[in-house]
Enzyme design. Sequence first.
Site, PDB file in Angstrom:
ATOM      1  CD  GLN A  37      -2.850   0.984  -0.070  1.00  0.00           C
ATOM      2  OE1 GLN A  37      -3.253  -0.110  -0.433  1.00  0.00           O
ATOM      3  NE2 GLN A  37      -3.136   2.097  -0.704  1.00  0.00           N
ATOM      4  CD  GLU A  38       2.614   3.713   3.933  1.00  0.00           C
ATOM      5  OE1 GLU A  38       2.774   4.695   3.181  1.00  0.00           O
ATOM      6  OE2 GLU A  38       2.118   3.828   5.069  1.00  0.00           O
ATOM      7  CB  SER A  39       6.552   2.038  -1.364  1.00  0.00           C
ATOM      8  OG  SER A  39       6.856   0.686  -1.024  1.00  0.00           O
TER       9      SER A  39
END
Length: 165
Positions: A37-39
């Site tokens: 999700q983040e990167s």
Amino acid sequence: DIDRLRVRYPLGYRSLAFKIGKEVGVDPYLMLAISRQESTYRPGLTSIAGAQGVMQLMPATAKWLVQKDPALPPDAHHRLNDPRSSLLLGAHYIKMMIEKYDGNLVYALAAYNGGPGNCDTWRKNFRGKTFSEFIEFIPFTETRNYVKRVLANYVTYHSIYPAAD
């Protein structure tokens, strides 16, 4: 089709996530769900807000973690674009949030993304709400969507891959 899901939910940095997860005491599939999700596993990514690395930590948060936890390498916060450092710092941070919120993953993820101070305020303001209601009442759209997506990622990783060791 499970093969298509596995393409959409890869095991980026699998060996590192499993090794670090075991050392720190965090489910590696949670680390992978956050990283996706983040990167989307891009170690050199820097967000508009300045978060860096696979697990997108703010440099100030990473520096604080290193100062607070003697188990962390003292210079890890200088290497946020290194997947090992990012996963290690991210694992320590999410574990800290999970412990702060007595194992509650909804609150831990809201704090990881929106900050623990904000999460504490939301908990106070939305006391008595179910977890689903709490998520929907999070005033930051990004954090609200983040919690939902990471939880969905986490469930998906567990459903398409064998249990983490």
